[in-house]
Design a protein around this motif. Structure first.
Motif, PDB file in Angstrom:
ATOM      1  N   ILE A  92     -40.795 -27.775 -29.839  1.00 34.49           N
ATOM      2  CA  ILE A  92     -40.331 -29.145 -30.056  1.00 34.49           C
ATOM      3  C   ILE A  92     -39.247 -29.453 -29.032  1.00 34.49           C
ATOM      4  O   ILE A  92     -38.182 -28.839 -29.024  1.00 34.49           O
ATOM      5  CB  ILE A  92     -39.786 -29.329 -31.481  1.00 34.49           C
ATOM      6  CG1 ILE A  92     -40.872 -28.975 -32.509  1.00 34.49           C
ATOM      7  CG2 ILE A  92     -39.316 -30.765 -31.693  1.00 34.49           C
ATOM      8  CD1 ILE A  92     -40.410 -29.085 -33.944  1.00 34.49           C
ATOM      9  N   GLU A  93     -39.523 -30.418 -28.158  1.00 33.04           N
ATOM     10  CA  GLU A  93     -38.647 -30.730 -27.038  1.00 33.04           C
ATOM     11  C   GLU A  93     -38.103 -32.146 -27.158  1.00 33.04           C
ATOM     12  O   GLU A  93     -38.717 -33.015 -27.769  1.00 33.04           O
ATOM     13  CB  GLU A  93     -39.404 -30.601 -25.712  1.00 33.04           C
ATOM     14  CG  GLU A  93     -40.058 -29.254 -25.490  1.00 33.04           C
ATOM     15  CD  GLU A  93     -40.892 -29.236 -24.211  1.00 33.04           C
ATOM     16  OE1 GLU A  93     -41.051 -30.313 -23.594  1.00 33.04           O
ATOM     17  OE2 GLU A  93     -41.382 -28.158 -23.842  1.00 33.04           O
ATOM     18  N   GLY A  94     -36.970 -32.380 -26.520  1.00 37.74           N
ATOM     19  CA  GLY A  94     -36.399 -33.719 -26.462  1.00 37.74           C
ATOM     20  C   GLY A  94     -34.901 -33.641 -26.274  1.00 37.74           C
ATOM     21  O   GLY A  94     -34.291 -32.585 -26.464  1.00 37.74           O
ATOM     22  N   PRO A  95     -34.264 -34.752 -25.907  1.00 38.00           N
ATOM     23  CA  PRO A  95     -32.815 -34.760 -25.706  1.00 38.00           C
ATOM     24  C   PRO A  95     -32.069 -34.445 -26.995  1.00 38.00           C
ATOM     25  O   PRO A  95     -32.638 -34.487 -28.093  1.00 38.00           O
ATOM     26  CB  PRO A  95     -32.534 -36.206 -25.246  1.00 38.00           C
ATOM     27  CG  PRO A  95     -33.857 -36.749 -24.822  1.00 38.00           C
ATOM     28  CD  PRO A  95     -34.884 -36.057 -25.637  1.00 38.00           C
ATOM     29  N   ARG A  96     -30.807 -34.151 -26.848  1.00 41.28           N
ATOM     30  CA  ARG A  96     -29.963 -33.858 -28.001  1.00 41.28           C
ATOM     31  C   ARG A  96     -29.928 -35.050 -28.954  1.00 41.28           C
ATOM     32  O   ARG A  96     -29.827 -36.194 -28.543  1.00 41.28           O
ATOM     33  CB  ARG A  96     -28.533 -33.549 -27.524  1.00 41.28           C
ATOM     34  CG  ARG A  96     -27.539 -33.222 -28.626  1.00 41.28           C
ATOM     35  CD  ARG A  96     -26.159 -32.988 -28.024  1.00 41.28           C
ATOM     36  NE  ARG A  96     -25.185 -32.602 -29.024  1.00 41.28           N
ATOM     37  CZ  ARG A  96     -24.471 -33.458 -29.751  1.00 41.28           C
ATOM     38  NH1 ARG A  96     -24.655 -34.750 -29.583  1.00 41.28           N
ATOM     39  NH2 ARG A  96     -23.593 -33.028 -30.650  1.00 41.28           N
ATOM     40  N   GLY A  97     -30.026 -34.758 -30.255  1.00 43.44           N
ATOM     41  CA  GLY A  97     -29.809 -35.770 -31.270  1.00 43.44           C
ATOM     42  C   GLY A  97     -30.960 -36.704 -31.573  1.00 43.44           C
ATOM     43  O   GLY A  97     -30.804 -37.647 -32.339  1.00 43.44           O
ATOM     44  N   GLY A 123     -33.728 -35.907 -33.123  1.00 45.36           N
ATOM     45  CA  GLY A 123     -34.431 -35.548 -34.352  1.00 45.36           C
ATOM     46  C   GLY A 123     -35.309 -34.324 -34.256  1.00 45.36           C
ATOM     47  O   GLY A 123     -36.221 -34.142 -35.068  1.00 45.36           O
ATOM     48  N   LYS A 124     -35.055 -33.453 -33.280  1.00 48.44           N
ATOM     49  CA  LYS A 124     -35.902 -32.268 -33.121  1.00 48.44           C
ATOM     50  C   LYS A 124     -35.833 -31.344 -34.349  1.00 48.44           C
ATOM     51  O   LYS A 124     -36.842 -30.825 -34.802  1.00 48.44           O
ATOM     52  CB  LYS A 124     -35.491 -31.494 -31.859  1.00 48.44           C
ATOM     53  CG  LYS A 124     -35.641 -32.278 -30.570  1.00 48.44           C
ATOM     54  CD  LYS A 124     -35.319 -31.440 -29.339  1.00 48.44           C
ATOM     55  CE  LYS A 124     -33.904 -30.924 -29.310  1.00 48.44           C
ATOM     56  NZ  LYS A 124     -32.894 -32.015 -29.331  1.00 48.44           N
ATOM     57  N   SER A 125     -34.625 -31.139 -34.866  1.00 43.91           N
ATOM     58  CA  SER A 125     -34.484 -30.277 -36.042  1.00 43.91           C
ATOM     59  C   SER A 125     -35.150 -30.914 -37.253  1.00 43.91           C
ATOM     60  O   SER A 125     -35.749 -30.208 -38.082  1.00 43.91           O
ATOM     61  CB  SER A 125     -33.000 -30.015 -36.333  1.00 43.91           C
ATOM     62  OG  SER A 125     -32.401 -29.308 -35.258  1.00 43.91           O
ATOM     63  N   THR A 126     -35.065 -32.233 -37.351  1.00 43.14           N
ATOM     64  CA  THR A 126     -35.762 -32.941 -38.431  1.00 43.14           C
ATOM     65  C   THR A 126     -37.267 -32.770 -38.299  1.00 43.14           C
ATOM     66  O   THR A 126     -37.974 -32.536 -39.289  1.00 43.14           O
ATOM     67  CB  THR A 126     -35.402 -34.438 -38.409  1.00 43.14           C
ATOM     68  OG1 THR A 126     -33.998 -34.577 -38.610  1.00 43.14           O
ATOM     69  CG2 THR A 126     -36.156 -35.200 -39.483  1.00 43.14           C
ATOM     70  N   ALA A 127     -37.768 -32.857 -37.057  1.00 44.79           N
ATOM     71  CA  ALA A 127     -39.195 -32.657 -36.818  1.00 44.79           C
ATOM     72  C   ALA A 127     -39.624 -31.259 -37.236  1.00 44.79           C
ATOM     73  O   ALA A 127     -40.698 -31.067 -37.831  1.00 44.79           O
ATOM     74  CB  ALA A 127     -39.521 -32.907 -35.350  1.00 44.79           C
ATOM     75  N   ALA A 128     -38.791 -30.259 -36.930  1.00 45.21           N
ATOM     76  CA  ALA A 128     -39.117 -28.888 -37.313  1.00 45.21           C
ATOM     77  C   ALA A 128     -39.246 -28.761 -38.827  1.00 45.21           C
ATOM     78  O   ALA A 128     -40.158 -28.104 -39.346  1.00 45.21           O
ATOM     79  CB  ALA A 128     -38.059 -27.929 -36.786  1.00 45.21           C
ATOM     80  N   PHE A 141     -46.496 -19.260 -38.320  1.00 44.62           N
ATOM     81  CA  PHE A 141     -46.206 -20.287 -37.318  1.00 44.62           C
ATOM     82  C   PHE A 141     -44.782 -20.139 -36.805  1.00 44.62           C
ATOM     83  O   PHE A 141     -43.845 -19.951 -37.589  1.00 44.62           O
ATOM     84  CB  PHE A 141     -46.399 -21.692 -37.921  1.00 44.62           C
ATOM     85  CG  PHE A 141     -47.792 -21.940 -38.430  1.00 44.62           C
ATOM     86  CD1 PHE A 141     -48.757 -22.476 -37.596  1.00 44.62           C
ATOM     87  CD2 PHE A 141     -48.136 -21.614 -39.743  1.00 44.62           C
ATOM     88  CE1 PHE A 141     -50.049 -22.691 -38.056  1.00 44.62           C
ATOM     89  CE2 PHE A 141     -49.421 -21.832 -40.215  1.00 44.62           C
ATOM     90  CZ  PHE A 141     -50.386 -22.369 -39.368  1.00 44.62           C
ATOM     91  N   LEU A 142     -44.647 -20.230 -35.486  1.00 49.30           N
ATOM     92  CA  LEU A 142     -43.341 -20.183 -34.842  1.00 49.30           C
ATOM     93  C   LEU A 142     -43.024 -21.563 -34.298  1.00 49.30           C
ATOM     94  O   LEU A 142     -43.829 -22.156 -33.572  1.00 49.30           O
ATOM     95  CB  LEU A 142     -43.331 -19.163 -33.700  1.00 49.30           C
ATOM     96  CG  LEU A 142     -43.715 -17.729 -34.048  1.00 49.30           C
ATOM     97  CD1 LEU A 142     -43.643 -16.851 -32.809  1.00 49.30           C
ATOM     98  CD2 LEU A 142     -42.814 -17.186 -35.132  1.00 49.30           C
ATOM     99  N   VAL A 143     -41.838 -22.090 -34.640  1.00 45.77           N
ATOM    100  CA  VAL A 143     -41.410 -23.415 -34.196  1.00 45.77           C
ATOM    101  C   VAL A 143     -40.155 -23.239 -33.353  1.00 45.77           C
ATOM    102  O   VAL A 143     -39.119 -22.799 -33.853  1.00 45.77           O
ATOM    103  CB  VAL A 143     -41.130 -24.345 -35.389  1.00 45.77           C
ATOM    104  CG1 VAL A 143     -40.723 -25.733 -34.890  1.00 45.77           C
ATOM    105  CG2 VAL A 143     -42.367 -24.443 -36.289  1.00 45.77           C
ATOM    106  N   LEU A 144     -40.253 -23.557 -32.072  1.00 47.39           N
ATOM    107  CA  LEU A 144     -39.144 -23.392 -31.131  1.00 47.39           C
ATOM    108  C   LEU A 144     -38.554 -24.756 -30.817  1.00 47.39           C
ATOM    109  O   LEU A 144     -39.246 -25.620 -30.271  1.00 47.39           O
ATOM    110  CB  LEU A 144     -39.619 -22.716 -29.846  1.00 47.39           C
ATOM    111  CG  LEU A 144     -39.823 -21.197 -29.858  1.00 47.39           C
ATOM    112  CD1 LEU A 144     -40.917 -20.779 -30.839  1.00 47.39           C
ATOM    113  CD2 LEU A 144     -40.175 -20.686 -28.467  1.00 47.39           C
ATOM    114  N   VAL A 145     -37.304 -24.959 -31.194  1.00 49.15           N
ATOM    115  CA  VAL A 145     -36.631 -26.241 -31.003  1.00 49.15           C
ATOM    116  C   VAL A 145     -35.719 -26.137 -29.776  1.00 49.15           C
ATOM    117  O   VAL A 145     -34.862 -25.258 -29.714  1.00 49.15           O
ATOM    118  CB  VAL A 145     -35.794 -26.610 -32.246  1.00 49.15           C
ATOM    119  CG1 VAL A 145     -35.085 -27.938 -32.035  1.00 49.15           C
ATOM    120  CG2 VAL A 145     -36.677 -26.658 -33.485  1.00 49.15           C
ATOM    121  N   THR A 146     -35.897 -27.043 -28.810  1.00 53.38           N
ATOM    122  CA  THR A 146     -35.100 -26.916 -27.597  1.00 53.38           C
ATOM    123  C   THR A 146     -34.877 -28.255 -26.895  1.00 53.38           C
ATOM    124  O   THR A 146     -35.788 -29.079 -26.803  1.00 53.38           O
ATOM    125  CB  THR A 146     -35.761 -25.943 -26.600  1.00 53.38           C
ATOM    126  OG1 THR A 146     -34.997 -25.906 -25.388  1.00 53.38           O
ATOM    127  CG2 THR A 146     -37.189 -26.341 -26.267  1.00 53.38           C
TER     128      THR A 146
END
Length: 318
Positions: free
Chosen positions: A28-33, A35-40, A139-144
């Motif tokens: 899961i990629e995207g700029p800070r803030g 919603g990447k953690s929310t997406a995870a 499943f592995l979810v990598l937030v970055t």
């Protein structure tokens, strides 16, 4: 409730998760803030939700409630420990051992690495085995926010899901609907947030907007507060090292947003011609902000990182 403003590609990922047809490695990629953690969390909930909804997690069943609260036994969250600079290989091996066991109560087993770009090189190499042979319904979810911080071998074994910033109109509506901040302060927060609901919310709920004029004065070379005093004032109320680091990163975000606006204004004012002196000055400031971010990654204290950055910016703006 589905993450705002992500459209059909994100909805497709959630449907795949509901049917357990999702790729076993998600990045899961995207700029800070944004919603990447929310997406995870939404993806984890979609994998584990017990409702009959085939499009997304219901948000109401016990499984969804446990995922949202961080208490589901089949969801493992892996981040940087308080006393470390990175996610260690020992942490990776611990979750690998957990994945070898059967799910406790859900349909799947999920590991969320957040932020995944802070995985040590040894940890990333250890993770390759699991990415190649994850096991049934694992499943592995990598937030970055920085995919380049991941090894090519890790990126090639994962599928990227891009979380996009919100348009200004959508961000305005979201802040208004949720009653975040005073209406008169929202335009300034939206301008600095660059499409990030999370950043806009933090700006409106803290006092950073009031202190932003000091940051502007610093960039203009007319600050009436020392670098040390400004750094300390910006960190007032930080209750822990982790909170102070998050606050410092928010400050650096705001400075970068201000810098971006000035950069664009400079470019448009010269009608496409290159103004070497102006661009060079702002490029120096941009480099300083990157150095401050790197200092925070290396566990240098938030006050020291901000103070060093402000001193350098003051010298270049003088």
């Amino acid at each position: 409730m589905m993450l705002l403003g992500q459209g059909a590609p994100y909805e497709r990922v959630l449907r795949q998760a509901r049917s357990l047809q999702l790729h076993h490695g998600i990045r899961i990629e995207g700029p800070r803030g944004v919603g990447k953690s929310t997406a995870a969390l939404e993806i984890a909930a979609a994998l584990l939700c017990t409702s009959a909804d085939t499009a997304q997690a219901c948000g109401a069943c016990e499984a969804c409630a446990r995922v949202a609260s961080g208490a589901h036994p089949d969801v493992h969250h892996v981040g940087v420990a308080e006393d470390r600079q990175d996610i260690s290989v020992e942490q990776v091996r611990a979750v690998q051992a957990a994945l070898e066991r059967h799910a406790f109560e859900g349909r799947a087993r999920v590991v969320v690495f957040d932020p995944a770009d802070r995985l040590s090189e040894q940890g990333q190499n250890a993770l390759l085995k699991t990415l190649e042979e994850p096991g049934d319904h694992a499943f592995l979810v990598l937030v970055t926010a920085r995919p380049a911080g991941l090894l090519d071998t890790v990126r090639s074994r994962t599928i990227g899901v891009r979380v996009r910033p919100l348009a200004a109109e959508a961000l305005t509506a979201a802040l208004s609907d949720q009653g975040v901040g005073a209406a008169e302060n929202r335009p300034a927060a939206i301008s600095l947030a660059r499409g990030s609901f999370g950043v806009a919310q933090q700006l409106l709920e803290g006092d950073l907007l009031q202190l932003h004029q000091q940051i502007v004065a610093l960039l203009d070379g007319r600050a009436d507060m020392s670098a040390v005093s400004l750094a300390r004032q910006l960190l007032v109320g930080a209750e822990s090292r982790k909170h102070a680091e998050a606050r410092a990163r928010l400050v650096l975000w705001a400075v970068r947003s201000e810098l971006s606006q000035r950069w664009q204004a400079l470019a448009s004012s010269h009608e496409g011609t290159y103004c070497a002196a102006g661009f060079a000055s702002w490029a120096d400031v941009a480099d300083t902000l990157l150095e401050a971010e790197a200092d925070l990654d290396q566990r240098i204290g938030a006050e020291q990182a901000l103070c060093t950055a402000f001193l350098r910016i003051g010298e270049r703006s003088a």
